[in-house]
Design a protein around this motif. Sequence first.
Motif, PDB file in Angstrom:
ATOM      1  N   LEU A   1       0.998  -1.338   0.253  1.00 14.84           N
ATOM      2  CA  LEU A   1       0.076   0.079  -0.034  1.00 14.84           C
ATOM      3  C   LEU A   1       0.806   1.074  -0.162  1.00 14.84           C
ATOM      4  O   LEU A   1       1.602   1.420   0.925  1.00 14.84           O
ATOM      5  CB  LEU A   1      -1.101  -0.053   1.344  1.00 14.84           C
ATOM      6  CG  LEU A   1      -1.727   1.172   1.426  1.00 14.84           C
ATOM      7  CD1 LEU A   1      -2.702   1.294   0.259  1.00 14.84           C
ATOM      8  CD2 LEU A   1      -2.632   1.010   2.494  1.00 14.84           C
ATOM      9  N   GLY A   2       0.786   2.040  -1.074  1.00 15.05           N
ATOM     10  CA  GLY A   2       1.186   3.262  -1.078  1.00 15.05           C
ATOM     11  C   GLY A   2       0.410   4.438  -0.582  1.00 15.05           C
ATOM     12  O   GLY A   2      -0.881   4.519  -1.061  1.00 15.05           O
ATOM     13  N   VAL A   3       0.924   5.334   0.179  1.00 15.68           N
ATOM     14  CA  VAL A   3      -0.007   6.304   0.650  1.00 15.68           C
ATOM     15  C   VAL A   3       0.582   7.942   0.321  1.00 15.68           C
ATOM     16  O   VAL A   3       1.715   8.004   0.716  1.00 15.68           O
ATOM     17  CB  VAL A   3      -0.096   6.306   2.302  1.00 15.68           C
ATOM     18  CG1 VAL A   3      -0.772   7.396   2.900  1.00 15.68           C
ATOM     19  CG2 VAL A   3      -0.578   5.092   2.577  1.00 15.68           C
ATOM     20  N   LEU A   4      -0.259   8.644  -0.222  1.00 15.53           N
ATOM     21  CA  LEU A   4       0.469   9.840  -0.588  1.00 15.53           C
ATOM     22  C   LEU A   4      -0.591  10.973   0.202  1.00 15.53           C
ATOM     23  O   LEU A   4      -1.653  10.632   0.323  1.00 15.53           O
ATOM     24  CB  LEU A   4       0.324  10.309  -2.300  1.00 15.53           C
ATOM     25  CG  LEU A   4       1.422   9.519  -2.789  1.00 15.53           C
ATOM     26  CD1 LEU A   4       0.891   9.088  -4.206  1.00 15.53           C
ATOM     27  CD2 LEU A   4       2.736  10.321  -2.973  1.00 15.53           C
ATOM     28  N   PHE A   5      -0.024  12.140   0.576  1.00 13.23           N
ATOM     29  CA  PHE A   5      -0.860  13.185   1.196  1.00 13.23           C
ATOM     30  C   PHE A   5      -1.174  14.313   0.231  1.00 13.23           C
ATOM     31  O   PHE A   5      -0.493  14.549  -0.793  1.00 13.23           O
ATOM     32  CB  PHE A   5       0.032  13.893   2.053  1.00 13.23           C
ATOM     33  CG  PHE A   5       0.553  13.049   3.451  1.00 13.23           C
ATOM     34  CD1 PHE A   5      -0.280  13.051   4.610  1.00 13.23           C
ATOM     35  CD2 PHE A   5       1.350  12.240   3.502  1.00 13.23           C
ATOM     36  CE1 PHE A   5      -0.422  12.367   5.648  1.00 13.23           C
ATOM     37  CE2 PHE A   5       1.417  11.353   4.458  1.00 13.23           C
ATOM     38  CZ  PHE A   5       0.628  11.255   5.763  1.00 13.23           C
ATOM     39  N   ALA A   6      -2.506  14.687   0.247  1.00 13.69           N
ATOM     40  CA  ALA A   6      -3.147  15.478  -0.724  1.00 13.69           C
ATOM     41  C   ALA A   6      -2.555  17.033  -0.459  1.00 13.69           C
ATOM     42  O   ALA A   6      -2.166  17.430   0.641  1.00 13.69           O
ATOM     43  CB  ALA A   6      -4.849  15.574  -0.464  1.00 13.69           C
ATOM     44  N   ASN A   7      -2.394  17.776  -1.714  1.00 16.70           N
ATOM     45  CA  ASN A   7      -1.877  18.987  -1.367  1.00 16.70           C
ATOM     46  C   ASN A   7      -3.282  20.021  -1.019  1.00 16.70           C
ATOM     47  O   ASN A   7      -4.168  19.597  -0.783  1.00 16.70           O
ATOM     48  CB  ASN A   7      -1.699  19.749  -2.896  1.00 16.70           C
ATOM     49  CG  ASN A   7      -2.373  19.558  -3.596  1.00 16.70           C
ATOM     50  OD1 ASN A   7      -3.757  19.586  -3.599  1.00 16.70           O
ATOM     51  ND2 ASN A   7      -2.129  19.406  -5.313  1.00 16.70           N
ATOM     52  N   ARG A   8      -2.964  21.232  -0.618  1.00 18.00           N
ATOM     53  CA  ARG A   8      -3.905  21.962  -0.050  1.00 18.00           C
ATOM     54  C   ARG A   8      -5.110  22.241  -0.825  1.00 18.00           C
ATOM     55  O   ARG A   8      -6.290  22.437  -0.669  1.00 18.00           O
ATOM     56  CB  ARG A   8      -3.363  23.453   0.263  1.00 18.00           C
ATOM     57  CG  ARG A   8      -4.397  24.378   0.792  1.00 18.00           C
ATOM     58  CD  ARG A   8      -3.907  25.653   1.190  1.00 18.00           C
ATOM     59  NE  ARG A   8      -4.762  26.708   1.897  1.00 18.00           N
ATOM     60  CZ  ARG A   8      -4.297  27.706   2.388  1.00 18.00           C
ATOM     61  NH1 ARG A   8      -3.143  28.138   2.348  1.00 18.00           N
ATOM     62  NH2 ARG A   8      -5.079  28.452   2.892  1.00 18.00           N
ATOM     63  N   ALA A   9      -4.965  22.358  -2.186  1.00 14.01           N
ATOM     64  CA  ALA A   9      -6.247  22.276  -3.078  1.00 14.01           C
ATOM     65  C   ALA A   9      -6.783  21.092  -3.334  1.00 14.01           C
ATOM     66  O   ALA A   9      -7.901  20.920  -3.967  1.00 14.01           O
ATOM     67  CB  ALA A   9      -5.858  22.780  -4.631  1.00 14.01           C
ATOM     68  N   MET A  10      -6.307  19.745  -2.837  1.00 15.54           N
ATOM     69  CA  MET A  10      -6.962  18.463  -2.652  1.00 15.54           C
ATOM     70  C   MET A  10      -6.957  17.879  -4.009  1.00 15.54           C
ATOM     71  O   MET A  10      -7.814  17.177  -4.388  1.00 15.54           O
ATOM     72  CB  MET A  10      -7.934  18.422  -1.857  1.00 15.54           C
ATOM     73  CG  MET A  10      -7.873  18.621  -0.581  1.00 15.54           C
ATOM     74  SD  MET A  10      -9.387  18.496   0.605  1.00 15.54           S
ATOM     75  CE  MET A  10     -10.416  19.683   0.079  1.00 15.54           C
ATOM     76  N   ASN A  11      -6.380  18.504  -5.168  1.00 15.65           N
ATOM     77  CA  ASN A  11      -6.167  18.052  -6.420  1.00 15.65           C
ATOM     78  C   ASN A  11      -5.196  17.367  -6.972  1.00 15.65           C
ATOM     79  O   ASN A  11      -4.984  16.962  -8.141  1.00 15.65           O
ATOM     80  CB  ASN A  11      -6.577  19.149  -7.503  1.00 15.65           C
ATOM     81  CG  ASN A  11      -5.711  20.298  -7.418  1.00 15.65           C
ATOM     82  OD1 ASN A  11      -4.550  20.208  -6.864  1.00 15.65           O
ATOM     83  ND2 ASN A  11      -5.735  21.290  -8.119  1.00 15.65           N
ATOM     84  N   GLY A  12      -4.175  17.079  -6.159  1.00 16.16           N
ATOM     85  CA  GLY A  12      -3.037  16.140  -6.403  1.00 16.16           C
ATOM     86  C   GLY A  12      -2.310  15.952  -5.045  1.00 16.16           C
ATOM     87  O   GLY A  12      -2.806  16.356  -4.037  1.00 16.16           O
ATOM     88  N   SER A  13      -1.063  15.343  -5.115  1.00 11.29           N
ATOM     89  CA  SER A  13      -0.448  14.991  -3.832  1.00 11.29           C
ATOM     90  C   SER A  13       0.926  15.737  -3.725  1.00 11.29           C
ATOM     91  O   SER A  13       1.329  16.612  -4.726  1.00 11.29           O
ATOM     92  CB  SER A  13      -0.036  13.435  -3.935  1.00 11.29           C
ATOM     93  OG  SER A  13       0.850  13.202  -5.004  1.00 11.29           O
TER      94      SER A  13
END
Length: 175
Positions: free
Chosen positions: A128-140
């Motif tokens: 399982l790979g986990v990425l955090f969302a950016n402030r705009a929540m449209n990418g990581s």
Amino acid sequence: MRLTTRATATAAAIAATLSLTALGTASAAAPAAKPAPVTCTAATTKVTVEEVDRPLNHLLLKARNTGTKTCYAYGAPFLRFDQAQSATPWLGASKPQAVVTLEPGQTAYAAIGTSSPEGSEGYRAHALGVLFANRAMNGSVGDPAAAKLPRGGVYVDSSAFVTYWQTSAADALIW
């Protein structure tokens, strides 16, 4: 002469008081400014996954801030089981009223629904790979964190989802 001596003594006392007040003000250090919060990333958090008894077919994802600055866990994590072509969908109904803010040492939680009777195209995932969302929540942001899945892997199908980040495990697992 007596009047002059009294006036001189009073003036000296006032000057001394003013000097001490000025010294006290100048020597009082301003409190250190708190560093500005940053976006949580794999570099500043430790990500873990644990099995839960209830609800069925769920995992609990935890992200503990291991950095020295406060961080924001925006939206929900982007999850990639094994070599999946797309991220696991976010459960829109789980959106909290505010961004989850993590002081150093604090943890954010997200529930992962892995499968349901309505799901199809299932398989056993081992990574399982986990990425955090950016402030705009449209990418990581940042590199992915590798979260260790339970031994033997986890059955995942087309109904899999992940909740938005929550401030408690109980809030994450109500979905």
